[in-house]
Design an enzyme around this catalytic site. Structure first.
Site, PDB file in Angstrom:
ATOM      1  N   GLU A   1      45.457   4.243 -41.758  1.00 17.57           N
ATOM      2  CA  GLU A   1      45.591   3.061 -42.608  1.00 17.57           C
ATOM      3  C   GLU A   1      46.342   1.957 -41.869  1.00 17.57           C
ATOM      4  O   GLU A   1      45.969   0.790 -41.908  1.00 17.57           O
ATOM      5  CB  GLU A   1      46.341   3.439 -43.886  1.00 17.57           C
ATOM      6  CG  GLU A   1      46.564   2.263 -44.833  1.00 17.57           C
ATOM      7  CD  GLU A   1      47.131   2.686 -46.177  1.00 17.57           C
ATOM      8  OE1 GLU A   1      47.922   3.655 -46.219  1.00 17.57           O
ATOM      9  OE2 GLU A   1      46.786   2.046 -47.183  1.00 17.57           O
TER      10      GLU A   1
ATOM     11  N   SER B   1      49.365   6.380 -54.228  1.00 22.40           N
ATOM     12  CA  SER B   1      50.553   5.830 -54.900  1.00 22.40           C
ATOM     13  C   SER B   1      50.538   6.123 -56.389  1.00 22.40           C
ATOM     14  O   SER B   1      49.486   6.136 -57.033  1.00 22.40           O
ATOM     15  CB  SER B   1      50.613   4.316 -54.716  1.00 22.40           C
ATOM     16  OG  SER B   1      50.589   3.990 -53.355  1.00 22.40           O
TER      17      SER B   1
ATOM     18  N   GLU C   1      59.811  -2.331 -44.408  1.00 22.27           N
ATOM     19  CA  GLU C   1      61.051  -1.542 -44.244  1.00 22.27           C
ATOM     20  C   GLU C   1      60.694  -0.115 -43.811  1.00 22.27           C
ATOM     21  O   GLU C   1      61.332   0.459 -42.921  1.00 22.27           O
ATOM     22  CB  GLU C   1      61.841  -1.486 -45.567  1.00 22.27           C
ATOM     23  CG  GLU C   1      62.483  -2.799 -45.980  1.00 22.27           C
ATOM     24  CD  GLU C   1      61.494  -3.804 -46.556  1.00 22.27           C
ATOM     25  OE1 GLU C   1      60.389  -3.403 -46.978  1.00 22.27           O
ATOM     26  OE2 GLU C   1      61.817  -5.011 -46.577  1.00 22.27           O
TER      27      GLU C   1
ATOM     28  N   GLN D   1      41.442   5.143 -52.133  1.00 22.88           N
ATOM     29  CA  GLN D   1      42.502   6.064 -51.701  1.00 22.88           C
ATOM     30  C   GLN D   1      43.514   6.189 -52.839  1.00 22.88           C
ATOM     31  O   GLN D   1      44.169   5.214 -53.202  1.00 22.88           O
ATOM     32  CB  GLN D   1      43.164   5.467 -50.462  1.00 22.88           C
ATOM     33  CG  GLN D   1      44.362   6.196 -49.957  1.00 22.88           C
ATOM     34  CD  GLN D   1      45.176   5.309 -49.019  1.00 22.88           C
ATOM     35  OE1 GLN D   1      44.689   4.286 -48.542  1.00 22.88           O
ATOM     36  NE2 GLN D   1      46.407   5.676 -48.757  1.00 22.88           N
TER      37      GLN D   1
END
Ligand SMILES: Cc1cc2nc3c(=O)[nH]c(=O)nc-3n(C[C@H](O)[C@H](O)[C@H](O)COP(=O)(O)OP(=O)(O)OC[C@H]3O[C@@H](n4cnc5c(N)ncnc54)[C@H](O)[C@@H]3O)c2cc1C
Length: 401
Positions: A239, A124, A370, A121
């Protein structure tokens, strides 16, 4: 009690699935059949992803039946498609089935499930992780092809992958979420370069991937031009469930290791026993929450509740291994070898010390804790949203370093 239509349908579906499992196990004994052959037969029987359409590895039934299939097959000693191709199984396949053309589904899903073709994948980037929609890799149309340039990072198993799902910017003049497009990329195409990135464990599960004038046919686009964010959301939602939504047997996995260690040390002090009990309860609550989420899931793509499982899995796992290292005492510092290894799978851990170090990544990979809390706050609890100053600006006008 009166039997409703819904219950009758569920019973019928369950009976069909059980019959298919029995037939599969009778025709392909998992103990003597090659793993890829067994998984191919499982795919053909529609038991790969039971909620996918017939002909695409499914039967078009409720995804909750997959828990039943997986536990029956695991009990019979069948191979796990997930462990052979974790990113492909948990993320690429659900994206392909929703957004791929029929040609793409027919070409890719079966060898993905059998593990003959590994997937990665490619989301990022060095400047875009949590804010993945801000990414910079570009694709420019050239006739029937797109030319891709840019860099991805933290790409798990790219070194073993035959294909990847890639999201790139195709229109920098649109706001960041609107100028993205999604593709299937051939990881062996000219211009794709995979370089290892070493983790704290010493191994390199993930990679940097560089794209230099890589050509992708337009037929390998997933979804419409400019709709890449919508496609990416399908991957991201899946995911979270793939990482945090597992339903293991009660008391198994990391918490079993903690209990085993506790017993083997012959410990009796109440403070550490109390802590162990609290961790056991936490692990059990996560397991039961995941069972409830999978029972409630009526359609394939999970909702924001997937973030609950991802968040609690990550935080519990980290706490369990911190406790394990505490029990190990000085032994916890003995690591073994930091020799650089190219991982064959993900989250592989042959020692408790290594599991501890690997667990630190749990609250980063697949979206940080977060960010999971932000999603829960906004989309489940309805709290005010995060501040988003660049949401409506053209991407090219957003200041960046
Ligand atoms: C083991 C591992 C495997 C991975 N595999 C893949 C892969 O296969 N493919 C892929 O594309 N990516 C992969 N990743 C990347 C992963 O998705 C990112 O690392 C992650 O999304 C965080 O992005 P970042 O590292 O850029 O950190 P940043 O986004 O820069 O975050 C830095 C810190 O700021 C916090 N933060 C950021 N934004 C907010 C906010 N809005 N509110 C509150 N806090 C915030 C974060 O929580 C974090 O603590 C992997 C990462 C790991 C660790």
């Amino acid at each position: 009690m009166a039997v409703t239509d819904a219950e009758t349908t569920t019973d019928k579906d369950e009976a069909l699935v059980l019959e298919k499992i029995d037939k599969l196990l009778a025709e392909f004994d998992p103990k003597t059949t090659d793993a890829a052959e067994f998984l191919g037969a499982q795919f053909d029987a529609g038991l790969a992803w039971v909620h996918f359409p017939e002909g695409n590895g499914g039967l078009g039934l409720s995804p909750k039946l997959q828990v039943l299939i997986n536990s029956r097959l695991a009990a019979a000693g069948a191979p796990s498609a997930y462990y052979r191709n974790p990113i492909g199984h948990g993320m690429s396949a659900p994206t392909l089935v929703v957004h791929g053309s029929e040609d793409q589904k027919q070409r890719y899903l079966r060898p993905l499930f059998t593990g003959e073709e590994i997937w990665c994948q490619l989301f990022s980037e060095p400047g875009a992780g949590s804010d993945v929609a801000g990414l910079s890799s570009r694709a420019v149309k050239d006739g029937d092809e797109w030319i891709v340039n840019g860099q991805k990072v933290w790409t798990t198993l790219a070194h073993l992958s035959r294909y990847g799902t890639l999201v790139v910017r195709t229109d920098p003049e649109q706001p960041k979420h609107k100028g993205l497009t999604h593709f299937v990329v051939d990881m062996h195409a000219p211009g794709v370069e995979v370089r290892p990135l070493r983790q704290a464990t010493g191994e390199a599960e993930f990679n940097e991937v560089y794209f230099t004038d890589v050509r992708i046919p337009d037929s390998e686009r997933l979804g419409e031009v400019g709709e890449g964010w919508r496609v990416a959301l399908t991957t991201l939602m899946n995911e979270r469930v793939s990482i945090g939504g597992a339903v293991p047997p009660q008391g198994s996995g990391p918490i079993a290791e903690a209990v085993r260690l506790w017993k083997s040390k012959g410990l009796t002090d109440l403070a550490r026993k109390d802590k162990l009990m609290k961790l056991w309860i936490e692990a059990e609550v996560n397991r039961l929450t995941n069972i409830r989420a999978s029972q409630n899931r009526k359609v394939g793509t999970p909702g924001p509740e997937g973030s609950v499982g991802k968040l609690s899995f990550a935080e519990t796992n980290k706490r369990i291994y911190e406790y394990v290292v505490e029990l190990l005492g000085a032994e916890g510092m003995l690591y073994g070898s930091y020799e650089m290894k190219r991982s064959e799978g993900v989250m592989g851990a042959d020692t408790l010390q290594k599991s501890f170090i690997r667990s630190r990544a749990n609250s980063i990979e697949g979206g940080t804790s977060e960010v999971m809390r932000n999603i829960l706050g906004e989309r489940v609890l309805g709290l005010p949203g995060d501040i988003r100053v660049d949401k409506d600006l053209p991407w090219s006008k957003v200041p960046r370093s």
